[in-house]
Design a protein around this motif. Structure first.
Motif, PDB file in Angstrom:
ATOM      1  N   ASP A 125       0.858  -1.191   0.000  1.00 36.15           N
ATOM      2  CA  ASP A 125       0.000   0.000   0.000  1.00 36.15           C
ATOM      3  C   ASP A 125       0.892   1.238   0.000  1.00 36.15           C
ATOM      4  O   ASP A 125       1.764   1.390   0.869  1.00 36.15           O
ATOM      5  N   VAL A 126       0.669   2.124  -0.955  1.00 38.47           N
ATOM      6  CA  VAL A 126       1.501   3.318  -1.105  1.00 38.47           C
ATOM      7  C   VAL A 126       0.710   4.557  -0.692  1.00 38.47           C
ATOM      8  O   VAL A 126      -0.385   4.802  -1.203  1.00 38.47           O
ATOM      9  N   TYR A 127       1.283   5.299   0.235  1.00 39.31           N
ATOM     10  CA  TYR A 127       0.689   6.557   0.682  1.00 39.31           C
ATOM     11  C   TYR A 127       1.549   7.712   0.179  1.00 39.31           C
ATOM     12  O   TYR A 127       2.713   7.528  -0.166  1.00 39.31           O
ATOM     13  N   ALA A 128       0.962   8.901   0.151  1.00 33.51           N
ATOM     14  CA  ALA A 128       1.666  10.074  -0.357  1.00 33.51           C
ATOM     15  C   ALA A 128       1.505  11.224   0.630  1.00 33.51           C
ATOM     16  O   ALA A 128       0.681  11.175   1.550  1.00 33.51           O
ATOM     17  N   GLY A 129       2.299  12.266   0.422  1.00 38.01           N
ATOM     18  CA  GLY A 129       2.274  13.411   1.317  1.00 38.01           C
ATOM     19  C   GLY A 129       1.394  14.537   0.805  1.00 38.01           C
ATOM     20  O   GLY A 129       1.150  14.670  -0.396  1.00 38.01           O
ATOM     21  N   ILE A 130       0.920  15.339   1.740  1.00 40.20           N
ATOM     22  CA  ILE A 130       0.202  16.578   1.435  1.00 40.20           C
ATOM     23  C   ILE A 130       0.934  17.703   2.152  1.00 40.20           C
ATOM     24  O   ILE A 130       1.210  17.608   3.349  1.00 40.20           O
ATOM     25  N   ASP A 131       1.271  18.747   1.408  1.00 39.23           N
ATOM     26  CA  ASP A 131       1.901  19.926   1.997  1.00 39.23           C
ATOM     27  C   ASP A 131       0.937  21.093   1.837  1.00 39.23           C
ATOM     28  O   ASP A 131       0.861  21.713   0.779  1.00 39.23           O
ATOM     29  N   GLN A 132       0.222  21.374   2.891  1.00 39.88           N
ATOM     30  CA  GLN A 132      -0.808  22.416   2.842  1.00 39.88           C
ATOM     31  C   GLN A 132      -0.231  23.829   2.860  1.00 39.88           C
ATOM     32  O   GLN A 132      -0.987  24.813   2.833  1.00 39.88           O
ATOM     33  N   TYR A 133       1.097  23.941   2.881  1.00 37.20           N
ATOM     34  CA  TYR A 133       1.737  25.255   2.940  1.00 37.20           C
ATOM     35  C   TYR A 133       2.485  25.631   1.661  1.00 37.20           C
ATOM     36  O   TYR A 133       2.971  26.741   1.539  1.00 37.20           O
ATOM     37  N   ASP A 162      -3.318  25.254  13.171  1.00 40.31           N
ATOM     38  CA  ASP A 162      -4.512  26.097  13.190  1.00 40.31           C
ATOM     39  C   ASP A 162      -5.717  25.220  12.848  1.00 40.31           C
ATOM     40  O   ASP A 162      -5.759  24.617  11.765  1.00 40.31           O
ATOM     41  N   LEU A 163      -6.668  25.149  13.766  1.00 41.50           N
ATOM     42  CA  LEU A 163      -7.832  24.284  13.564  1.00 41.50           C
ATOM     43  C   LEU A 163      -8.731  24.776  12.436  1.00 41.50           C
ATOM     44  O   LEU A 163      -9.472  23.991  11.846  1.00 41.50           O
ATOM     45  N   ARG A 164      -8.673  26.068  12.107  1.00 41.15           N
ATOM     46  CA  ARG A 164      -9.475  26.586  11.005  1.00 41.15           C
ATOM     47  C   ARG A 164      -8.982  26.028   9.671  1.00 41.15           C
ATOM     48  O   ARG A 164      -9.781  25.626   8.815  1.00 41.15           O
ATOM     49  N   LEU A 165      -7.663  25.981   9.500  1.00 44.33           N
ATOM     50  CA  LEU A 165      -7.098  25.404   8.276  1.00 44.33           C
ATOM     51  C   LEU A 165      -7.380  23.909   8.216  1.00 44.33           C
ATOM     52  O   LEU A 165      -7.676  23.359   7.150  1.00 44.33           O
ATOM     53  N   LEU A 166      -7.298  23.249   9.357  1.00 44.20           N
ATOM     54  CA  LEU A 166      -7.624  21.820   9.419  1.00 44.20           C
ATOM     55  C   LEU A 166      -9.040  21.566   8.906  1.00 44.20           C
ATOM     56  O   LEU A 166      -9.269  20.650   8.111  1.00 44.20           O
ATOM     57  N   GLY A 167      -9.987  22.382   9.342  1.00 44.41           N
ATOM     58  CA  GLY A 167     -11.368  22.196   8.921  1.00 44.41           C
ATOM     59  C   GLY A 167     -11.551  22.344   7.424  1.00 44.41           C
ATOM     60  O   GLY A 167     -12.316  21.600   6.795  1.00 44.41           O
ATOM     61  N   MET A 168     -10.838  23.281   6.822  1.00 46.71           N
ATOM     62  CA  MET A 168     -10.935  23.490   5.379  1.00 46.71           C
ATOM     63  C   MET A 168     -10.402  22.276   4.615  1.00 46.71           C
ATOM     64  O   MET A 168     -11.000  21.830   3.629  1.00 46.71           O
ATOM     65  N   TYR A 169      -9.283  21.712   5.102  1.00 47.82           N
ATOM     66  CA  TYR A 169      -8.728  20.538   4.430  1.00 47.82           C
ATOM     67  C   TYR A 169      -9.553  19.288   4.688  1.00 47.82           C
ATOM     68  O   TYR A 169      -9.639  18.401   3.830  1.00 47.82           O
ATOM     69  N   GLU A 170     -10.169  19.202   5.852  1.00 49.20           N
ATOM     70  CA  GLU A 170     -11.071  18.074   6.109  1.00 49.20           C
ATOM     71  C   GLU A 170     -12.214  18.067   5.107  1.00 49.20           C
ATOM     72  O   GLU A 170     -12.601  17.001   4.604  1.00 49.20           O
ATOM     73  N   ASP A 171     -12.753  19.228   4.815  1.00 52.28           N
ATOM     74  CA  ASP A 171     -13.828  19.318   3.811  1.00 52.28           C
ATOM     75  C   ASP A 171     -13.321  18.878   2.439  1.00 52.28           C
ATOM     76  O   ASP A 171     -13.989  18.121   1.724  1.00 52.28           O
ATOM     77  N   MET A 172     -12.130  19.343   2.067  1.00 49.71           N
ATOM     78  CA  MET A 172     -11.591  19.041   0.745  1.00 49.71           C
ATOM     79  C   MET A 172     -11.261  17.565   0.582  1.00 49.71           C
ATOM     80  O   MET A 172     -11.385  17.000  -0.507  1.00 49.71           O
ATOM     81  N   LEU A 173     -10.841  16.915   1.674  1.00 48.04           N
ATOM     82  CA  LEU A 173     -10.388  15.525   1.600  1.00 48.04           C
ATOM     83  C   LEU A 173     -11.437  14.539   2.114  1.00 48.04           C
ATOM     84  O   LEU A 173     -11.101  13.387   2.402  1.00 48.04           O
ATOM     85  N   TYR A 179      -4.135  10.906   7.137  1.00 50.41           N
ATOM     86  CA  TYR A 179      -3.543  10.995   8.472  1.00 50.41           C
ATOM     87  C   TYR A 179      -3.164  12.462   8.693  1.00 50.41           C
ATOM     88  O   TYR A 179      -2.309  13.005   8.001  1.00 50.41           O
ATOM     89  N   TRP A 180      -3.812  13.077   9.681  1.00 52.09           N
ATOM     90  CA  TRP A 180      -3.681  14.510   9.915  1.00 52.09           C
ATOM     91  C   TRP A 180      -2.508  14.776  10.852  1.00 52.09           C
ATOM     92  O   TRP A 180      -2.474  14.292  11.969  1.00 52.09           O
ATOM     93  N   GLY A 181      -1.563  15.604  10.378  1.00 55.56           N
ATOM     94  CA  GLY A 181      -0.311  15.805  11.083  1.00 55.56           C
ATOM     95  C   GLY A 181      -0.372  16.807  12.223  1.00 55.56           C
ATOM     96  O   GLY A 181      -1.034  17.844  12.132  1.00 55.56           O
ATOM     97  N   ALA A 182       0.349  16.481  13.299  1.00 52.74           N
ATOM     98  CA  ALA A 182       0.542  17.391  14.429  1.00 52.74           C
ATOM     99  C   ALA A 182       1.973  17.224  14.911  1.00 52.74           C
ATOM    100  O   ALA A 182       2.479  16.101  15.012  1.00 52.74           O
ATOM    101  N   SER A 183       2.626  18.349  15.207  1.00 56.10           N
ATOM    102  CA  SER A 183       4.018  18.284  15.646  1.00 56.10           C
ATOM    103  C   SER A 183       4.283  19.373  16.678  1.00 56.10           C
ATOM    104  O   SER A 183       3.899  20.530  16.476  1.00 56.10           O
TER     105      SER A 183
END
Length: 249
Positions: A125-133, A162-173, A179-183
């Motif tokens: 199974d191959v996964y890929a990255g998302i760079d929201q910036y 930022d949870l606001r940006l997270l919400g926008m990407y949740e809608d798009m995806l 897998y939603w990143g936190a660091s």
């Protein structure tokens, strides 16, 4: 029920083993589903070599594959190792250019490598990255579609702050395995790194402390798990035990 993945840097066999023991001792209820192992040229171990060590401690492992290291005119160089050692998941990323000019790289795109895995190792199974910036949401959505067409099963994002940006990407995806990143960001210097190199804009309430990072990661966990989503924790320079204990408390 969503899954949790933790990224561990394979600086050495001893250091990686120590981190794995620390996770086991900190979270005895086995809360971690996947251990991600990045492929960093500054480390002793390549990502797939570190994954074999992690395999002894984790439910599942996922080494990172640097697209720029792959010559698409030749077979995947790590294919036999992956088959022999029973690795079933990989994460394909672009990779950072090497500081050592002796390390050869290629103009290979992530979609090329995803497609090569589909052709040469269809059982993986191959996964890929998302760079929201890196650009606009529109351009990132296009990259996501191309990676899906190439054969990506799902995605791992860069960390959110930022949870606001997270919400926008949740809608798009919506409907796509993500897998939603936190660091944790623990210093002004680290904060500056994210701003300068990765184009992150931190919210005005941000503080580069363990307390802020733990609180934010806990909020993210609650939000994504409520939607049966997945969490990707990257405690790169934080106190691993303190961070994980805080997030799962």
């Amino acid at each position: 029920m969503g899954k949790v993945s933790v990224e561990l840097v394979p600086r050495s066999k001893e250091n990686l083993t120590e981190q794995l023991h620390l996770i086991k001792d900190t979270l005895p209820d086995n809360s971690i589903d996947i251990i991600n192992i990045p492929d960093l040229l500054s480390c002793e171990l390549r990502g797939w070599e570190g994954a074999i060590i992690a395999k002894e401690y984790a439910k599942s492992v996922m080494p990172h594959i640097r697209a720029m290291d792959i010559d698409i005119t030749k077979p995947l160089p790590m294919a036999e190792f992956i088959k022999k050692n029973g690795i079933h998941k990989v994460l394909v990323i672009e990779g950072d250019p090497p500081s050592d000019m002796c390390h050869e790289v290629y103009p290979t795109e992530t979609t090329d490598v995803i497609n090569k895995f589909r052709m040469e190792l269809p059982e993986v199974d191959v996964y890929a990255g998302i760079d929201q910036y890196r650009g606009s949401m529109k351009s990132e959505r296009y990259r996501i579609r191309r990676k899906l067409q190439a054969g990506a099963k799902g995605f791992f994002t860069q960390p959110f702050f930022d949870l606001r940006l997270l919400g926008m990407y949740e809608d798009m995806l919506d409907g796509i395995e993500t897998y939603w990143g936190a660091s944790p960001v623990m210093s002004v210097r680290s904060m500056s790194y994210w701003e300068q190199k990765n184009n992150v804009v931190f919210p005005k309430d941000f503080h580069p402390t363990l307390e802020w990072s733990v609180d934010f990661s806990k909020q993210m966990k609650e939000i994504v798990m409520a939607h049966d989503g997945n969490l990707y924790l990257m405690p790169i320079k934080a106190n691993l035990a303190a961070y994980l204990k805080g997030v799962f408390s």
